[in-house]
Design an enzyme around this catalytic site. Structure first.
Site, short mmCIF file in Angstrom:
data_model
loop_
_atom_site.label_atom_id
_atom_site.label_comp_id
_atom_site.label_asym_id
_atom_site.label_seq_id
_atom_site.Cartn_x
_atom_site.Cartn_y
_atom_site.Cartn_z
N LYS A 126 38.11 19.45 82.16
CA LYS A 126 36.67 19.24 82.04
C LYS A 126 36.07 19.48 83.42
O LYS A 126 36.75 19.31 84.43
CB LYS A 126 36.39 17.78 81.63
CG LYS A 126 36.86 17.42 80.23
CD LYS A 126 35.69 17.43 79.25
CE LYS A 126 36.09 16.89 77.91
NZ LYS A 126 36.25 15.43 77.93
N HIS A 129 31.89 17.40 87.60
CA HIS A 129 30.45 17.65 87.70
C HIS A 129 29.76 16.62 88.58
O HIS A 129 30.39 15.72 89.12
CB HIS A 129 29.82 17.71 86.30
CG HIS A 129 30.04 16.47 85.48
ND1 HIS A 129 29.34 15.32 85.69
CD2 HIS A 129 30.88 16.24 84.45
CE1 HIS A 129 29.76 14.42 84.82
NE2 HIS A 129 30.69 14.95 84.06
N HIS A 132 30.48 12.94 88.66
CA HIS A 132 31.68 12.37 89.29
C HIS A 132 31.48 12.10 90.77
O HIS A 132 32.35 11.52 91.41
CB HIS A 132 32.87 13.33 89.15
CG HIS A 132 33.39 13.42 87.77
ND1 HIS A 132 33.30 14.56 87.03
CD2 HIS A 132 33.97 12.50 86.97
CE1 HIS A 132 33.83 14.35 85.83
NE2 HIS A 132 34.23 13.11 85.77
N1 ARG Z 1 38.61 9.60 83.25
C1 ARG Z 1 37.52 8.70 83.01
C2 ARG Z 1 36.21 9.45 82.93
O1 ARG Z 1 36.06 10.50 83.53
C3 ARG Z 1 37.38 7.64 84.05
C4 ARG Z 1 38.58 6.78 84.25
C5 ARG Z 1 38.22 5.46 84.79
N2 ARG Z 1 39.35 4.64 85.12
C6 ARG Z 1 40.02 3.84 84.31
N3 ARG Z 1 41.03 3.15 84.78
N4 ARG Z 1 39.67 3.71 83.06
O2 ARG Z 1 35.30 8.98 82.28
#
Ligand code: ARG
Length: 565
Positions: A126, A129, A132
């Site tokens: 993905k 962007h 983030h």
């Molecule tokens: N990968 C997730 C996202 O982009 C965020 C992860 C956050 N961390 C966690 N331990 N859940 O939305």
């Protein structure tokens, strides 16, 4: 040197039955400095002495007499007012900066304690962007702040590299994918596949079953699925690394969601044994209605696990591996419920360390022309934003200072720094709109302004051709403008501590911009490189201290500090 503490110590000599902490708690800061720097209200002694507070204040003044630290101690009505000895104060602060250099402001409070800072954690395949940027920049700064305070800080990137979306990608790739096209432009091409799959699945629901099938295969170790997944992960990480390099961000661990795939059955067994799981149409859930939370789906009816299951496994793994003192997650506030759910579950599992885990939330960033959505494929890549910032900075440099050396490096430090600074300017929970004009301005409360002030101090110091010494005449620095700069410097350590305590880097952002402003006020009124050596040496020491603290502050935010701009 803590002057408030000193006031407390003086009072303690008169009132031994009180503790220093008790005395500290009632010391006030007068509304203006004409009334002193600290004040002790004497009402609270009236009962004991059966005298009016005004008389007590007067008695105290006589008993205390002269001290080194305060140039004046006066009674004013019921108050005892302490005036810091400016020369003593100034000497104290500047000597400390001079000795500790880039360690000035640090403390040993973190010794022997491990803090995990999980941040960034983008999803594989993905786009990385602009959404983030916040987690990446806030997390990176917190990581640096904890390190500075001597915590053993561990930066973890919990990559979103697992889950049903990989089933979708595998299916989509098998239908329409082309290896060369993807290799040439991985993330946009993978995104296209994902978007197309989602769109077509709206009409062909069997696509979703197919995707679930492939994720299940992946979890069960199907070679073809694993190979494709590994490839998606590799090409994505290569892209992310470019952005991390631009931002100067490094991680100690990339243990993402897939890392926990073999640790999931243990979690499910444990939940089962602790009687926390319930059946719900073939799936397994934890009922959280008692806590006003929606039920948490832990295992789907087809046996596959979920995002939340992996978070529980990850927290347990981290406790066992790092024995953390604190485990913080820099993740947007949209995931509030998710964090509340799994933290509650960990608590119900009987882990007392659940209280040491914290969801450090932040609000959304949007661009002036509206927000962004991955699903529709309309997205602003973070890398493009950073490149635009660098290019715009280069234009500014070309027009203002075309002969600057290392133009590219400076443009990158300033352009990227400007974006970081904007991100960290407000308290993290606020939503905000990213504005180019605000970000790249050299005036006002911006990154370039602070970096420019830093570069100014560098240029003064190098022009001076003088070995800076801390043996100077400190009374030269007791005038109001210099004193204000030094008083600001003295607050640095507190700013760092409260930034860590509240997980709020913006406290440091505000601090350094305030210091830059105080220094510029001083600089415009008080020329530094003057003929009189005594004055020059004193002002140079002040300049060097500002230089040191600005650099440390910028670095704690994750920004570079170019010496010339
Ligand atoms: N990968 C997730 C996202 O982009 C965020 C992860 C956050 N961390 C966690 N331990 N859940 O939305």
């Amino acid at each position: 040197m803590d002057f408030k503490q000193k006031v407390a110590e003086i009072i303690k000599q008169l009132e031994n039955e009180l503790t220093i902490e008790e005395i500290m708690s009632f010391i006030e800061i007068p509304p203006n400095s004409e009334m002193g720097d600290y004040a002790v209200p004497c009402f609270r002694f009236a009962k004991k002495y059966r005298k009016s507070p005004n008389i007590i204040a007067q008695d105290f003044v006589e008993k205390i007499g002269l001290t080194n630290e305060f140039e004046k101690i006066q009674n004013e009505g019921p108050y005892l007012n302490f005036f810091v000895n400016k020369k003593f104060f100034v000497k104290n602060v500047l000597e400390e900066v001079y000795e500790k250099k880039e360690k000035y402001g640090s403390t040993l409070e973190g010794k022997g304690k491990t803090v995990i800072v999980e941040f960034s954690s983008p999803n594989i395949a993905k786009p990385f962007h602009i959404g983030h940027i916040r987690t990446t920049v806030i997390g990176n700064s917190l990581y640096k702040i904890y390190k500075f305070l001597n915590y053993n800080a561990v930066a973890i990137n919990h990559l979103g590299d697992y889950g049903t979306q990989f089933g979708m990608l595998i299916s989509a790739y098998k239908k329409w994918g082309n290896k060369e096209i993807i290799e040439a432009n991985p993330i946009p091409e993978l995104l296209k596949l994902y978007v197309r799959f989602n769109k077509e699945a709206d009409e062909k629901p069997e696509y979703r079953d197919e995707a679930r099938y492939w994720f299940k295969e992946l979890e069960e170790g199907n070679e073809e699925a694993k190979e494709l997944w590994q490839w998606f992960r590799d090409v994505s990480l290569k892209e992310f690394s470019r952005v991390y390099k631009m931002l100067n961000v490094e991680f100690d661990s990339y243990a993402g969601e897939s890392f926990y795939s073999d640790k999931m059955s243990r979690v499910i067994d444990e939940l089962e044994n602790k009687n926390l799981l319930q059946d719900s149409q073939g799936a397994k859930i934890v009922n959280l209605s008692e806590y006003n939370l929606t039920d948490a789906l832990i295992k789907k009816s087809d046996g596959s696990t979920l995002y939340i299951t992996r978070d529980i496994a990850a927290a347990i793994y981290r406790k066992e591996t790092y024995d953390f003192y604190k485990n913080i997650y820099v993740v947007g506030s949209q995931q509030k419920l998710h964090f509340e759910q799994w933290l509650k579950i960990v608590e119900l599992m009987g882990y007392e360390w659940a209280k040491d885990c914290e969801h450090v939330q932040f609000g959304m960033v949007s661009l002036e022309d509206g927000t962004l959505s991955t699903r529709k494929g309309k997205v602003v890549f973070l890398e493009d934003v950073l490149n635009k910032a660098i290019n715009k900075t280069k234009e500014i440099i070309e027009s203002r200072n075309p002969n600057l050396e290392n133009k590219d490096e400076v443009a990158s430090d300033v352009g990227v720094g400007a974006v970081i600074f904007q991100e960290l300017f407000n308290n993290r929970i606020k939503d905000y709109v990213f504005s180019w004009d605000k970000t790249l301005s050299f005036e006002g409360e911006t990154g370039p302004y602070v970096q420019y002030t830093y570069a100014r101090t560098c240029s003064i110091l190098s022009k001076s051709n003088t070995e800076i010494s801390s043996r100077i005449n400190y009374s030269i620095l007791s005038d109001k403008l210099a004193f204000n700069v030094i008083k600001k410097i003295d607050g640095f350590s507190n700013a760092v501590l409260s930034a860590a305590e509240r997980n709020e880097p913006y406290i440091i952002t505000r601090f350094i911009v305030g210091l830059a402003q105080e220094f510029n006020r001083f600089y415009h009124e008080c020329p530094i490189l003057v003929d009189d050596n005594e004055t020059k040496n004193a002002r140079l020491l002040l300049t060097q201290s500002v230089n040191t603290v600005l650099k440390t502050g910028l670095n704690l935010l994750g920004m570079n500090a170019p010496v010339k701009m």
